[in-house]
Design an enzyme around this catalytic site. Structure first.
Site, PDB file in Angstrom:
ATOM      1  N   TRP A   1       2.711  -6.662   6.445  1.00 53.43           N
ATOM      2  CA  TRP A   1       2.601  -6.644   4.985  1.00 53.43           C
ATOM      3  C   TRP A   1       1.184  -6.925   4.493  1.00 53.43           C
ATOM      4  O   TRP A   1       0.890  -6.710   3.328  1.00 53.43           O
ATOM      5  CB  TRP A   1       3.555  -7.684   4.366  1.00 53.43           C
ATOM      6  CG  TRP A   1       3.425  -9.041   5.014  1.00 53.43           C
ATOM      7  CD1 TRP A   1       4.218  -9.552   6.000  1.00 53.43           C
ATOM      8  CD2 TRP A   1       2.421 -10.030   4.758  1.00 53.43           C
ATOM      9  NE1 TRP A   1       3.771 -10.807   6.374  1.00 53.43           N
ATOM     10  CE2 TRP A   1       2.664 -11.126   5.618  1.00 53.43           C
ATOM     11  CE3 TRP A   1       1.326 -10.107   3.874  1.00 53.43           C
ATOM     12  CZ2 TRP A   1       1.880 -12.283   5.640  1.00 53.43           C
ATOM     13  CZ3 TRP A   1       0.533 -11.253   3.898  1.00 53.43           C
ATOM     14  CH2 TRP A   1       0.809 -12.318   4.768  1.00 53.43           C
TER      15      TRP A   1
ATOM     16  N   LYS B   1       8.356   1.779  10.796  1.00 53.75           N
ATOM     17  CA  LYS B   1       9.089   0.729  10.062  1.00 53.75           C
ATOM     18  C   LYS B   1       8.045  -0.184   9.408  1.00 53.75           C
ATOM     19  O   LYS B   1       7.365  -0.948  10.093  1.00 53.75           O
ATOM     20  CB  LYS B   1       9.967  -0.060  11.048  1.00 53.75           C
ATOM     21  CG  LYS B   1      10.384  -1.458  10.607  1.00 53.75           C
ATOM     22  CD  LYS B   1      11.436  -1.441   9.522  1.00 53.75           C
ATOM     23  CE  LYS B   1      11.919  -2.840   9.151  1.00 53.75           C
ATOM     24  NZ  LYS B   1      10.907  -3.691   8.497  1.00 53.75           N
ATOM     25  N   PRO B   2       7.910  -0.101   8.068  1.00 59.34           N
ATOM     26  CA  PRO B   2       6.961  -0.998   7.395  1.00 59.34           C
ATOM     27  C   PRO B   2       7.581  -2.375   7.186  1.00 59.34           C
ATOM     28  O   PRO B   2       8.808  -2.521   7.214  1.00 59.34           O
ATOM     29  CB  PRO B   2       6.723  -0.307   6.049  1.00 59.34           C
ATOM     30  CG  PRO B   2       7.970   0.475   5.792  1.00 59.34           C
ATOM     31  CD  PRO B   2       8.578   0.818   7.130  1.00 59.34           C
ATOM     32  N   ALA B   3       6.747  -3.376   6.949  1.00 54.31           N
ATOM     33  CA  ALA B   3       7.238  -4.733   6.677  1.00 54.31           C
ATOM     34  C   ALA B   3       8.162  -4.716   5.468  1.00 54.31           C
ATOM     35  O   ALA B   3       7.951  -3.949   4.519  1.00 54.31           O
ATOM     36  CB  ALA B   3       6.055  -5.648   6.407  1.00 54.31           C
TER      37      ALA B   3
ATOM     38  N   GLU C   1      -1.306  -5.240  18.255  1.00 56.10           N
ATOM     39  CA  GLU C   1      -2.397  -5.951  17.577  1.00 56.10           C
ATOM     40  C   GLU C   1      -1.753  -7.213  17.012  1.00 56.10           C
ATOM     41  O   GLU C   1      -1.032  -7.152  16.021  1.00 56.10           O
ATOM     42  CB  GLU C   1      -2.992  -5.033  16.504  1.00 56.10           C
ATOM     43  CG  GLU C   1      -4.373  -5.450  16.079  1.00 56.10           C
ATOM     44  CD  GLU C   1      -4.356  -6.164  14.763  1.00 56.10           C
ATOM     45  OE1 GLU C   1      -4.348  -7.412  14.795  1.00 56.10           O
ATOM     46  OE2 GLU C   1      -4.328  -5.497  13.719  1.00 56.10           O
TER      47      GLU C   1
HETATM   48  C1  SIN Z   1      -5.188  -7.334  10.307  1.00 62.34           C
HETATM   49  O1  SIN Z   1      -5.274  -8.396   9.734  1.00 62.34           O
HETATM   50  O2  SIN Z   1      -4.280  -7.119  11.115  1.00 62.34           O
HETATM   51  C2  SIN Z   1      -6.125  -6.188  10.064  1.00 62.34           C
HETATM   52  C3  SIN Z   1      -7.352  -6.602   9.419  1.00 62.34           C
HETATM   53  C4  SIN Z   1      -8.311  -5.474   9.176  1.00 62.34           C
HETATM   54  O3  SIN Z   1      -8.122  -4.348   9.668  1.00 62.34           O
HETATM   55  O4  SIN Z   1      -9.296  -5.715   8.490  1.00 62.34           O
END
Ligand code: SIN
Length: 498
Positions: free
Chosen positions: A166, A190-192, A268
């Site tokens: 989100w 699937k978005p938050a 990530e």
């Molecule tokens: C993130 O917080 O996962 C991404 C941050 C960004 O791309 O600047």
């Protein structure tokens, strides 16, 4: 604090073709099979913006089937044809930038200026990967056999799944879907549950740009539906890859699920970014970097400075300058003019920040500036000093507008503290010493370094972490690697050269 403006006036500025309240599956806008929905709530006013379908395993399975059916034709398109569609999508997103940013402020709360920046960041992935699609080259390797040739080609992994957070409701969608689509994969996303509207708006634009039905679907669900949807996406044998951005805890769970069918993953995950200010730093540069790195998105980014380590000689000056800058931050509704810090995403987010601060104060930290929760989900930008490694805010992501500061004496000590974490996403350090720049950079166990800067996000650079911060890289010329497979061809039966 700048007070919230009524959200209804804002909703009205988003056209109905972008304010989508149905999920997008196989090219159709659909409700849940059982008609259930959940509210999307404005974190600033706590009012409901829209109701969105609560999908389950059956609808997700249909989205995967549609992605599987669409795959052969999509991967057969030439890279140039797919690139043209992505470029069109980037142009449409640029034309509708104001509406996309408005939707983001409504559902996520970030200030309008930041939302506009995120839309530009988001569409930059369409632009970048439209170009990268055309550069998916392979190799011809010198053969050890006179009658054979060796080739290496790249192919799309196939049907993929994306699960996005989100905090960047648009950019995390495009950072995954753009490379996937560019190389010829299809995706179910699937978005938050807090921010589905931005993803649905992007799906509407994708359809308008000419992305064929089934190539990109968006399945929505609330917090209780997420495990069901996630289980389908990670157990359906048609899905060959998952790209996920979110917490390390959920990332590990999804990785375990994907292991059952040896599915490719890129993750990530959480960070615990150190921000080191050495005595030789340029003070102005250091304070500017600290402000953007700590307070962008109200501190709700995986790359936010979570632990500020400041060397003894510069400590007092840095703290005085930072305290002054933090005291001038404007907090309020993201639509109000001049606001720099919006609300936190939801009540649990505020409770977590309160718990971290409470724990730190109990263990001996002190508040230099900040007054805790202001109102609703707004938290006062704060600085805490004398923060020690055993405090929760040193060990976990606080994800809020609180700068946690500790003092250190030597370079070795700073590097040791910085690396003493299971995480390894981003680290920052401020120095004007060239030797130190290299020594510290090589010693830090992180995927991303910000040297004399707090702003590191761009589509041209590889974003990702080491250790428990994840696997794989997003963006950059390396960003197609995780969405492709190498195929090795040994071509025999050739007459040896005379
Ligand atoms: C993130 O917080 O996962 C991404 C941050 C960004 O791309 O600047």
């Amino acid at each position: 604090m700048r007070s919230p403006t009524r959200y209804r006036r804002r909703v009205a500025t988003v056209s109905s073709d972008l304010l989508r309240t149905q999920a997008y599956v196989g090219g159709q806008w659909i409700d849940a099979d059982d008609g259930r929905s959940f509210p999307v709530v404005n974190p600033s006013t706590r009012e409901t913006i829209a109701d969105v379908p609560r999908l389950g395993a059956a609808e997700t399975r249909r989205a995967v089937e549609a992605a599987d059916q669409a795959l052969p034709a999509w991967r057969a398109w030439s890279a140039k044809e797919r690139a043209a569609v992505l470029r069109r999508l980037a142009s449409l997103a640029a034309e509708r930038e104001g509406e996309l940013a408005t939707l983001m402020v409504l559902e996520q709360g970030k200030p309008m200026a930041e939302a506009r920046t995120e839309v530009a960041y988001a569409l930059s992935f369409y632009e970048w990967f439209a170009e990268e699609a055309k550069r998916l080259d392979g190799a011809i390797v010198p053969s050890p056999w006179p009658d054979k040739r060796i080739l290496v080609t790249r192919e799309p992994v196939g049907v993929t799944a994306g699960i996005t957070p989100w905090n960047f409701p648009s950019a995390m969608v495009t950072r995954k879907s753009a490379p996937a689509l560019a190389v010829g994969c299809t995706m179910v996303l699937k978005p938050a549950e807090q921010t589905p509207l931005s993803a649905l708006a992007l799906a509407a634009l994708a359809a308008e740009a000419g992305v064929p039905p089934g190539v990109f679907s968006v399945v929505t669900g609330d917090a209780t539906d997420a495990p069901v949807i996630g289980a389908e996406l990670t157990s359906n044998p048609r899905v060959r890859k998952l790209g996920f951005t979110g917490s390390t805890e959920v990332g590990k769970l999804l990785m375990r699920q994907c292991a059952e069918q040896v599915m490719k993953v890129s993750l990530e995950l959480g960070g615990n970014a150190p921000f080191i200010v050495f005595d030789d730093a340029d003070l102005e540069v250091a304070v500017t970097a600290a402000m953007v790195c700590k307070f962008r998105n109200s501190g709700q980014t995986c790359i936010s400075a979570n632990r500020m380590l400041v060397q003894e000689g510069i400590y007092d000056d840095f703290l005085a300058r930072l305290t002054d800058a933090v005291g001038r931050l404007e907090v309020g509704d993201g639509f109000a003019e001049g606001v720099q810090v919006g609300p936190l995403i939801d009540e649990p987010a505020v409770t977590k920040v309160e718990a971290h601060v409470g724990d730190a104060l109990e263990l001996g930290a002190e508040v230099v500036t900040g007054n805790g929760r202001i109102d609703g989900q707004f938290y006062s930008p704060s600085i805490l000093v004398d923060v020690t490694p055993e405090m929760r805010m040193s060990r976990e992501e606080t994800f809020g507008p609180v700068a946690a500061i500790a003092r250190f004496a030597t370079e070795d000590e700073a590097v040791r503290i910085a690396n003493a974490t299971p995480y390894g996403l981003a680290a920052y350090y401020m120095t004007t010493d060239l030797g130190r720049t290299w020594r510290v950079g090589e010693a830090l166990e992180y995927g991303i370094l910000g040297v004399n800067t707090g702003l590191i996000s761009t589509e041209v650079a590889p974003f990702g972490g080491v250790k428990e911060s994840g696997i794989g890289r997003e963006g950059s010329s390396y960003g197609t690697d995780d969405w492709t497979e190498l195929k090795y061809w040994a071509v025999g039966g050739l007459a040896p050269a005379h």
